[in-house]
Write a protein that holds these residues in place. Structure first.
Motif: not given
Length: 507
Positions: A1-6, A301-308, A315-322
């Motif tokens: 399996m080709s994993e998402p790049r960390p 497995g997704g992306q780490l966000l800081t949202l205004r 901050d430190n919002i993990f969203l398990p979507l690509y």
């Protein structure tokens, strides 16, 4: 399996030194909002946390399954979702005889071209994390019709769906007898959703339009928050041939004194929305101005966000979507929930950051860059127009390190098929064209003819049956050792994705 790049650092937008002043004026909230904000905790405790799968299986009980199929057959006998008579007179009549159930709770109404369902799911998750009971109405469904009506984050069970249909059926027939045209499939489902939400009862409804806005069947609610996801060209035969014309139709969900949460838009579409807001004294919050993405990092497995948001930074919002598009959906959803609670210029506060983190961590969005198999990796995405295809293309290129990508594409005949294929051409090494079981499906040979013009004959394979197309694509991905990191993307239609999901054994 080709994993998402960390964790390759990537900022979707650089933070400004200071954001523009948050919303100048905030609509006065309903006096009962304090009660709603507190939440009906007793009901939440009784109902427990959301249960079940995002995409439910067929009922295990044969009698229930038979009854559900009967309901599906009766609904299918009505006008389909693509046959429309632009009016809300029939749904308004149904609401009248049902006792106006849509007025039993406040609502958040969502329109736009792409991202509506994902944004609705994120809004729902945030409200659930803040102890509110929710009803969510979205369309179309991926596999089961019951997905369209959700309570507390889970599709209503088949028994409740059948019961709701039987409850409204006599009133539907009464309205049918009084109108020039019978209620459509979508209108009946909308009535069912509003009735189910009132019966639950819910604290807030999250409602996605079916098409457009002004004359969409959902537009019998007076939502305090109107969300507009990105507008692009789709359904041009019904909504208009430019973003501005389409925005004019979609602006119909903006009601007097509402708050409009406006995602990034083409300039002409934004101008139309802003003009409508002025006409009805609505407050507008714009992505990139009053709220936005501060930073975004790709993660496993997704992306780490800081949202205004409207009330501060999260901050430190993990969203398990690509995909960057899902990060934009997330900040729009966040602003919508803040606006629902009156957060803005008049309330200098923010939502509980731990609840926000918990909510986004729980988000599911079936059929949106969803990995359903490994060795080789098979990804599903319901992109069905050029803008959606471009977002999916960018998302899969960013999140996955495929050495070669095979496309499986089945579309509807009424879409901009060439535009969709051109968006995918740079990332597909080869494409297998097919068709789904819908009467609206584009014939595989017709689709192949367009694909050959875009990809060239040597990169196109035709397999009219979807199961054969999946097998062919997986074989292509596996055939040579040097392509051990190859993958498959199934796309082109929600129906194609739903049927592929079933064929691949995903539940």
């Amino acid at each position: 399996m080709s994993e998402p790049r960390p964790s390759d650092r990537h900022d979707a937008s650089d933070p400004d030194d200071t954001f523009a002043e948050i919303v100048d004026e905030e609509t006065q909230r309903d006096p009962d909002l304090a009660v709603i904000e507190a939440g009906s905790r007793t009901l939440r405790t009784q109902s427990g946390p959301p249960q079940g799968e995002a995409v439910p299986d067929r009922p295990a009980d044969p009698e229930t399954d038979r009854a559900l199929r009967e309901v599906e057959q009766e609904l299918a006998g009505r006008w389909g979702e693509t046959k429309l008579e632009p009016s809300v007179s029939r749904i308004a009549a149904l609401m009248d005889v049902l006792g106006e159930p849509q007025r039993a709770y406040p609502s958040i109404h969502i329109t736009g071209t792409n991202g509506k369902t994902s944004t609705a799911r994120m809004i729902e998750a945030l409200l659930n994390a803040l102890d509110l009971r929710t009803g969510r109405y979205t369309s179309p469904h991926v596999q089961s019709i019951t997905e369209r009506i959700s309570l507390d984050g889970a599709p209503i069970d088949a028994e409740r769906f059948i019961e709701t249909y039987n409850d409204v059926k006599p009133y539907v027939e009464m309205v049918d007898a009084q109108q020039p045209y019978r209620l459509s499939f979508f209108e009946v489902l909308t009535g069912m959703a509003y009735a189910a939400f009132a019966d639950a009862p819910v604290d807030v409804a999250v409602v996605e339009v079916g098409m457009g806005g002004t004359w969409d069947a959902t537009n019998v609610i007076d939502a305090s928050v109107a969300v507009v996801t990105p507008i692009s060209l789709d359904h041009t035969d019904r909504l208009g041939s430019t973003p501005a014309e389409i925005a004019g139709e979609k602006s119909g969900i903006v009601k007097q004194d509402a708050t409009v949460i406006l995602a990034q838009q083409p300039v002409d579409a934004a101008q139309v929305m802003l003009k409508k807001a002025v006409e009805v004294d609505a407050t507008v919050a714009r992505e990139g101005m009053e709220f936005g993405i501060v930073s975004r990092e790709i993660a496993v497995g997704g992306q780490l966000l800081t949202l205004r948001g409207l009330g501060g930074e999260y901050d430190n919002i993990f969203l398990p979507l690509y995909g960057a598009h899902q990060a934009h959906n997330a900040v729009v959803a966040l602003a919508a929930v803040e606006a629902f609670f009156g957060i803005g210029a008049e309330q200098a506060r923010s939502l509980d950051v731990e609840a926000v983190r918990k909510a986004f961590l729980s988000v599911l969005s079936p059929g949106r860059l969803e990995v359903v198999r490994s060795s080789p990796t098979v990804v599903l995405d319901a992109a069905h127009n050029p803008a959606g295809a471009l977002a999916a293309s960018e998302g899969i290129s960013e999140a996955f390190s495929f050495s070669r990508l095979i496309g499986v594409v089945g579309t509807s005949g009424d879409k901009d098929v060439r535009g969709l294929l051109e968006a995918f051409e740079p990332i597909f090494a080869e494409i297998v064209v097919t068709q789904n079981s819908s009467p609206r499906a584009m014939d595989a040979d017709e689709l192949a003819a367009v694909a050959v013009e875009v990809f060239g004959n040597e990169r196109v394979q035709v397999e009219p049956r979807l199961d054969d197309a999946l097998e062919a694509a997986i074989t292509l991905a596996e055939e040579e050792a040097e392509y051990a990191g190859a993958g498959v993307l199934v796309t082109g239609s929600v129906i194609t994705v739903g049927e592929a999901r079933l064929l691949l054994g995903r539940r």
